[in-house]
Design a protein around this motif. Sequence first.
Motif, mmCIF file in Angstrom:
data_model
loop_
_atom_site.group_PDB
_atom_site.id
_atom_site.type_symbol
_atom_site.label_atom_id
_atom_site.label_comp_id
_atom_site.label_asym_id
_atom_site.label_seq_id
_atom_site.Cartn_x
_atom_site.Cartn_y
_atom_site.Cartn_z
ATOM 1 N N ALA A 95 0.713 -1.183 -0.033
ATOM 2 C CA ALA A 95 0.029 -0.008 -0.062
ATOM 3 C C ALA A 95 0.919 1.235 -0.026
ATOM 4 C CB ALA A 95 -0.907 -0.143 1.039
ATOM 5 N N GLU A 96 1.886 1.150 0.786
ATOM 6 C CA GLU A 96 2.928 2.577 0.725
ATOM 7 C C GLU A 96 3.608 2.611 -0.482
ATOM 8 O OE1 GLU A 96 3.536 4.627 3.061
ATOM 9 O OE2 GLU A 96 3.326 4.023 5.160
ATOM 10 N N ILE A 97 4.022 1.630 -1.244
ATOM 11 C CA ILE A 97 4.568 1.717 -2.665
ATOM 12 C C ILE A 97 3.544 2.351 -3.459
ATOM 13 C CG2 ILE A 97 5.603 0.571 -4.352
ATOM 14 C CD1 ILE A 97 6.768 -1.475 -2.399
ATOM 15 N N ALA A 98 2.260 1.929 -3.485
ATOM 16 C CA ALA A 98 1.409 2.232 -4.461
ATOM 17 C C ALA A 98 1.216 3.444 -4.230
ATOM 18 C CB ALA A 98 0.065 1.484 -4.322
ATOM 19 N N GLU A 99 0.942 4.008 -2.953
ATOM 20 C CA GLU A 99 0.560 5.350 -2.652
ATOM 21 C C GLU A 99 1.814 6.329 -3.015
ATOM 22 O OE1 GLU A 99 -2.009 6.633 -1.841
ATOM 23 O OE2 GLU A 99 -3.226 4.687 -1.814
ATOM 24 N N ALA A 100 2.995 5.741 -2.863
ATOM 25 C CA ALA A 100 4.354 6.738 -3.285
ATOM 26 C C ALA A 100 4.019 7.128 -4.770
ATOM 27 C CB ALA A 100 5.349 5.996 -2.850
ATOM 28 N N GLY A 101 4.029 6.039 -5.599
ATOM 29 C CA GLY A 101 3.820 6.064 -7.037
ATOM 30 C C GLY A 101 2.380 7.045 -7.397
ATOM 31 N N ARG A 102 1.424 6.842 -6.681
ATOM 32 C CA ARG A 102 0.284 7.907 -6.713
ATOM 33 C C ARG A 102 0.890 9.336 -6.630
ATOM 34 N NH1 ARG A 102 -4.918 6.250 -3.625
ATOM 35 N NH2 ARG A 102 -5.377 8.560 -3.620
ATOM 36 N N GLU A 103 1.482 9.473 -5.493
ATOM 37 C CA GLU A 103 1.697 10.819 -4.950
ATOM 38 C C GLU A 103 2.651 11.302 -5.948
ATOM 39 O OE1 GLU A 103 1.774 12.222 -0.905
ATOM 40 O OE2 GLU A 103 1.567 10.055 -0.428
ATOM 41 N N ILE A 104 3.708 10.586 -6.376
ATOM 42 C CA ILE A 104 4.769 11.111 -7.448
ATOM 43 C C ILE A 104 4.164 11.448 -8.540
ATOM 44 C CG2 ILE A 104 6.715 10.583 -8.583
ATOM 45 C CD1 ILE A 104 7.590 8.696 -6.299
ATOM 46 N N SER A 161 -5.897 -1.993 -0.258
ATOM 47 C CA SER A 161 -5.487 -0.595 -0.574
ATOM 48 C C SER A 161 -6.368 -0.157 -1.761
ATOM 49 C CB SER A 161 -4.127 -0.679 -0.988
ATOM 50 O OG SER A 161 -3.252 -1.231 -0.209
ATOM 51 N N ARG A 162 -7.660 -0.691 -1.670
ATOM 52 C CA ARG A 162 -8.579 -0.058 -2.698
ATOM 53 C C ARG A 162 -9.291 1.203 -2.371
ATOM 54 N NH1 ARG A 162 -11.193 -6.259 -3.767
ATOM 55 N NH2 ARG A 162 -9.473 -6.938 -4.796
ATOM 56 N N HIS A 163 -8.937 1.567 -0.893
ATOM 57 C CA HIS A 163 -9.678 2.913 -0.363
ATOM 58 C C HIS A 163 -8.442 3.581 0.318
ATOM 59 C CE1 HIS A 163 -13.516 1.285 -1.797
ATOM 60 N NE2 HIS A 163 -13.549 0.432 -0.597
ATOM 61 N N ASP A 164 -8.428 4.822 0.360
ATOM 62 C CA ASP A 164 -7.614 5.608 1.068
ATOM 63 C C ASP A 164 -7.854 5.229 2.615
ATOM 64 O OD1 ASP A 164 -5.808 6.766 -0.677
ATOM 65 O OD2 ASP A 164 -7.391 7.948 -1.255
ATOM 66 N N PHE A 165 -9.385 5.505 2.743
ATOM 67 C CA PHE A 165 -10.002 5.342 4.241
ATOM 68 C C PHE A 165 -11.451 4.993 3.944
ATOM 69 C CE2 PHE A 165 -10.394 10.025 3.494
ATOM 70 C CZ PHE A 165 -11.847 10.106 3.779
ATOM 71 N N VAL A 166 -12.101 4.254 4.975
ATOM 72 C CA VAL A 166 -13.449 4.054 4.705
ATOM 73 C C VAL A 166 -14.363 4.547 6.217
ATOM 74 C CG1 VAL A 166 -13.047 2.084 3.545
ATOM 75 C CG2 VAL A 166 -13.248 1.704 5.888
ATOM 76 N N ILE A 167 -15.529 4.810 5.984
ATOM 77 C CA ILE A 167 -16.283 4.986 6.975
ATOM 78 C C ILE A 167 -17.488 3.968 7.179
ATOM 79 C CG2 ILE A 167 -17.908 6.759 8.117
ATOM 80 C CD1 ILE A 167 -17.134 8.869 6.169
ATOM 81 N N GLY A 168 -17.316 3.101 8.364
ATOM 82 C CA GLY A 168 -18.243 2.041 8.391
ATOM 83 C C GLY A 168 -17.793 1.322 9.797
ATOM 84 N N ARG A 169 -17.980 0.060 10.218
ATOM 85 C CA ARG A 169 -17.757 -0.620 11.142
ATOM 86 C C ARG A 169 -16.936 -1.614 10.908
ATOM 87 N NH1 ARG A 169 -22.891 0.621 9.885
ATOM 88 N NH2 ARG A 169 -23.958 2.380 11.328
ATOM 89 N N VAL A 170 -16.300 -2.020 11.982
ATOM 90 C CA VAL A 170 -15.129 -3.624 12.059
ATOM 91 C C VAL A 170 -16.033 -4.527 11.929
ATOM 92 C CG1 VAL A 170 -13.367 -4.642 13.064
ATOM 93 C CG2 VAL A 170 -13.438 -2.135 13.219
#
Length: 324
Positions: A95-104, A161-170
Motif C-alpha cells: 500500500a505504501e509503495i502504491a501510494e508513493a507512486g500515486r503521489e509522485i 489498498s482499494r480505499h484511502d480510508f473508509v467510513i463504516g464498522r469493523v
Amino acid sequence: MRLTTLSDQEVARGAERLIGRGLKLAHLRLIAALDDAGQLTAAGRSLRLTQPAASRLLAEAEAIAGHRLCERQPKGIALTPAGEALARRARRILAEIAEAGREIGDVAEGRLGMVRVGAVTAPAIDLVVPSLQRLQRQHPGLTAQVDVTTSDVLVPDLLRSRHDFVIGRVPVGFDPRPLDIRWLAAERVALLVRANHPLAQRPRVGVADLAPYDWVMQPPGSLLRSTVEEVLLALGAEAPNCRLSTASLIVTLTRLTRSNTIAPVSTQVARLLAGDGGIARAVTPLAIDFSVEVKPFGLIRLRGLKLPRSAGLLYDAIVEAAGS
C-alpha cells in the motif's frame, strides 16, 4: 490477553533480516494474493504467474521466513499464523509503495490528486458528499471515487489498498489491530414503503402491523439486517419475511414501488428520498412506534499509514463536519 507492539527498532531489525535473506516484493505480492484467493493457482493467476512459478516463489518465501507460511486444505490452502503475519505486513508495504507512486505522479503533473473512499450509506450521504463538495470548491483539481457498500466489504478492501480510508464498522470476527478507528455516530433506521402502502397513512405503526408484509433487506449477516431482526424479536414479533436480499438501493426502490414490501434504510436515505424536496416521493417512511439504532460507525484507516494529501484533506473535512 495482553497485546504488545513492536518498537520501530524491532520492526526495522526484522525487516532488515528478511531483506538480507532475499525477501522481495514478488514474495510479498504472492503472500497477499494467497490470503485473498485461498488457492495457489488462483493467486498465481492474479499475478500472471504459472502454477510452477508460484510454487517456486512460495518455497523461496518460506525458506527466507524460516517458517511454513501456508497449509494445504481440502479446498485450497490456508495461511499459517506466520503466513498471516507476513500477509498483514505485506499489504501495508504494498500500500505504501502504491501510494508513493500515486503521489509522485500527482506532484509531477501538478495535481492535488484523487481520493478513494468507501462508506456505508448514511455517512456517504450526510458526511462524504457534502464534505467533498466543499473541498472541491476550494481545490477544483481534486477528484474522488466513492464506493458505497457494507462494512464487511469495505474493511477488507481497505486492507487491499482499494480505499484511502473508509467510513463504516469493523466486521464481526475481524482483527482490528491493523486499523486506526475514529468513532463518529450511531445510525438510526427508518422503515420505507411505497407512498400508497396500506400502512403509509397510519399515525402510528406497531410491530404487529408489520407481520403481513414481505421485506427487502440487505444480505443475511449484514449489520443493518441483523439489528432490525434482533429489535423485532426482542419486541415479541416474528423475524421479517424477507424474500429478496440486496445491498442495492436501486433494486430496493424498484421492489418498494411495485409492491407492499417494507425496507429498512438509514434515516439519511429516507430523508434524501422522501423528505422535503426528496428525489423519490413515491416512497415514504412509516411512523413506527419503536426505534431501531445500528451501532456507531467510524472513520477507519490503516494504522501507521500516512494518508496522501488529497485523502488527508477529505478525512479532516469529514471530522470537522461530524463535529468529532
